[in-house]
Motif scaffolding. Structure first.
Motif: not given
Lengths: 241, 241
Positions: A110, A113-114, A116-119, A121, A228-229, A232-233
């Motif tokens: 999981t 996946r998160t 890669l979603a935020f670029g 790698f 994830a948080v 994002y920040a």
């Protein structure tokens, strides 16, 4: 059997299901040894796409119900990708995430996946750590594993010696800075502890330790939510060089 | 058996494990019918605390290995809380989260834990939706279920009719606003679609539809990661009234 059920010390690993196997063939075609199909999946529209990708990669595509069922612990698996495990190194000029002693393979997938979603790698794992090639991780990552670079280190210092130029941001419940106030250096490393124990106190002295503000109603955010948080920040609050 | 394995239409539900059962007894003592202990758990230090909480709540505490094993599908469960399911209504003067058709009980529990971590205690579920009283949800929530208010609605309009004063923020991959630019009204409702399908397009016209910026490397953030990120942003970027 040509291939045996997955174990951590196996040379080959497996993807279970059409979607992760397509991701495997698209991202890591040179590693794939065979694609196994189950005859019950003939009406699954993804299988023809998978067959074409396998042929294009020069990989044998074999229908073998018994082998698919023995390799995959879940029922209704229509496709298995067999691939040689591979070593990866992290990019020096890109942000990293470090997980210290992550134990849960599903969480690890999981989190990939998160990332890669935020670029992001590049992922470093500090041993003891869950096995990124375990099919449960590949499945939970929805194939994101095959677009990421993941490297293991025996301890945090080994990672740090290899990548001394990154600014460290350890995430801790008693960090020195509150997340919304942090401006991240573009070449950052976010460091997270295990699901159960978090990071040792000594990380408070490394780089900028960070706390995600939260209510007293629960013990702490779970690890994948915290990643994830913080990612994002880190993407939305970068310092200007 | 006095108690039967959980089913969705049961009047009673169960917590499995010491930690969620303690949370149940602390947050919802009036609902608890019995606490069941397994004799193999005598050396678990949490059991004495559990026994004391049960006695204080006037709840029978019974040692019954066979019943614990039959109710709990997992091995090594040392404690089961038996409680009457209860109806909840949402607070009118507090922020809400709405999940449209969430299907996964584990995700639902994880999301409840994330809600409470960010100080949001009110969750609406639009049917068809996973069962919040399923023991797998309570387990994944780490007991957060018992500190939350959760209400089901047959459709989104039924929710909206009941709580017309909240400002709606549907999270969508093609939302009108990018998350970092949004200033949330203090009385907000964040709306999320299902794990597989997201929200129907019609939600773009409801309130302020919002997109979490993300790379093209994966299809989309998973639901629990999206909830965590949006809740974090809603707490740190509120509009001044």
């Amino acid at each position: 059997m040509r291939w045996k059920p997955y174990q951590r010390d196996s040379d080959v690993a497996y993807t279970f299901g059409v979607f992760p196997t397509i991701e495997l063939l698209q991202q890591q075609p040179g590693q794939v040894r065979e694609v196994l199909l189950h005859p019950d999946g003939q009406r699954n529209s993804g299988l023809e796409h998978l067959r074409a990708l396998g042929v294009a990669a020069g990989v044998p595509v074999t229908v073998d119900a018994k082998l698919v069922e023995r390799l995959s612990p879940k029922e209704n698996t229509y496709a298995v990708g067999v691939y040689a495990k591979y070593a990866m190194t992290l990019a020096t000029d890109a942000p990293h995430v470090v997980l210290v002693n992550p134990s849960d393979m599903g969480n690890l997938g999981t989190i990939l996946r998160t990332l890669l979603a935020f670029g992001v790698f590049n992922l470093a794992l500090i041993r003891p750590a869950a096995d990124v090639f375990d099919p449960r991780c590949a499945r939970a990552s929805m194939g994101a594993l095959f677009g990421a670079r993941v490297a293991y280190y025996d301890d945090f210092e080994a990672y740090r010696t290899a990548y001394g130029g990154h600014h460290l941001y350890p995430l801790m419940t008693n960090g020195a800075a509150q997340l919304p106030a942090v401006r991240f250096q573009p070449l950052f490393t976010l460091v997270f502890g295990s699901e159960s124990a978090g990071l040792p106190d000594a990380f408070r002295m490394r780089g900028t330790s960070v706390t995600i503000p939260q209510s007293a109603a629960v013990d702490s955010l779970n690890l994948s939510a915290a990643v994830a948080v913080a990612l994002y920040a880190s993407q939305t609050a970068q310092s200007v060089e």
